[in-house]
Write an enzyme that holds these catalytic residues in place. Structure first.
Site, PDB file in Angstrom:
ATOM      1  CB  THR A  47       2.187   0.194   6.413  1.00 34.91           C
ATOM      2  OG1 THR A  47       2.354  -0.788   5.400  1.00 34.91           O
ATOM      3  CG2 THR A  47       3.431   0.225   7.282  1.00 34.91           C
ATOM      4  CE1 TYR A 135      -1.844  -2.870  -1.481  1.00 38.09           C
ATOM      5  CE2 TYR A 135      -3.109  -1.744   0.218  1.00 38.09           C
ATOM      6  CZ  TYR A 135      -2.120  -2.637  -0.141  1.00 38.09           C
ATOM      7  OH  TYR A 135      -1.414  -3.304   0.835  1.00 38.09           O
ATOM      8  CE  LYS A 163       1.105  -1.226  -1.528  1.00 42.26           C
ATOM      9  NZ  LYS A 163       0.758  -0.804  -0.139  1.00 42.26           N
ATOM     10  CB  VAL A 204       3.635   1.313  -2.676  1.00 41.21           C
ATOM     11  CG1 VAL A 204       3.007   1.873  -1.409  1.00 41.21           C
ATOM     12  CG2 VAL A 204       3.172   2.115  -3.885  1.00 41.21           C
TER      13      VAL A 204
END
Length: 287
Positions: A47, A135, A163, A204
């Site tokens: 992001t 992740y 995540k 998250v």
């Protein structure tokens, strides 16, 4: 390590020329911590447009975020890439910058085997004292870290969380079989409540830029036994959860922040800003 219930994967503010806007970065951090009740912030994650940030920019972000947060929230450095050696290099520097943890993504593009994924995480973890959040985002990496591999890396002492953007079935298996102290976070806003319902610790989030307080209320309601109210809050937030991803992230969350009076600049190529018609659709969702 407890990263809290709400972890925001923060956008990186840019000037019109594409350089990092440090004044706005500080203002955004204050807004996330004070108004949206973020417990931890990921800097230089997807992001944050990590694929287009240079190493120097990432290191500067790590340093700035630690200093500006001043202990008000935890700072998680997005220091992973699809190259193990480079991930080690950047994670070691992030540790020197004083971050609280590192976010390490499953290697993208290379298409490693599950053993390759395991060795990637193992070698990085052995090279740092930082707590690591794995992740798993198969929509971006093509390969998915299996539940079995996740449970395997969970045995490594400083890999403390994941995540998870794969299926709810996978979240359930990891939660039910992980060692004590290993926490699971949903990486998909739309799945935050279902994931918490099967034992995930939190989210998250991208949408927490806009409705962080509401997401916290939703999770708290569920944990307090107010399941129907949590479901109502989830349903009311779902259009925003989905709408922010109608275009490649973080195009629309940056546009949404501007709509809320906190302009953070545009995106770097190859991403492009939203058109007027796309912005009109976003405004309907926000309203």
């Amino acid at each position: 390590m407890d990263f809290g219930r709400i972890v925001t994967a923060m956008v990186t503010p840019f000037h019109a020329d594409g350089s990092i806007d440090w004044e706005t970065t500080g203002r955004l951090m204050d807004y996330l911590i004070e108004e949206q009740q973020t417990d931890s912030i990921v800097v230089s994650g997807t992001t944050g447009e990590s694929p287009t940030l240079t190493d120097d920019e990432k290191i500067a972000l790590f340093t700035y975020a630690v200093k500006h947060a001043a202990g008000r929230c935890k700072i998680i450095a997005g220091s992973g890439s699809n190259e193990t050696a480079h991930s080690i290099h950047l994670t070691k520097i992030a540790e020197q910058c004083g971050v609280d943890a590192a976010l390490i993504v499953v290697p993208y593009y290379n298409k490693p085997t599950q053993e390759g994924i395991y060795q990637h995480f193992k070698v990085i973890a052995e090279a740092t004292k930082l707590p690591i959040m794995a992740y798993n985002v198969p929509g971006r990496t093509i390969v998915s870290m299996s539940a079995e591999t996740t449970l395997r890396i969970a045995q490594i002492p400083n890999i403390v969380a994941t995540k998870e953007c794969a299926s709810l079935d996978q979240v359930t298996q990891i939660v039910s079989e992980a060692p004590a102290g290993f926490t699971v976070y949903s990486g998909d806003d739309s799945s935050a409540l279902p994931a918490v319902a099967v034992g995930a610790h939190g989210i998250v989030s991208v949408a927490s830029h806009i409705i962080g307080k509401e997401i916290r209320e939703m999770i708290n309601c569920y944990l307090d036994g107010q399941v129907q109210q949590a479901a109502k809050l989830h349903a009311s937030a779902l259009p925003i959860f989905r709408g922010l991803f109608d275009l490649p992230n973080p195009v629309l969350v940056k546009a949404a922040l501007k709509e809320k009076g906190l302009p953070v600049g545009g995106v770097r190529l190859p991403l492009v800003d939203a058109t007027e018609s796309e912005l009109a659709s976003l405004r309907k969702i926000l309203n």
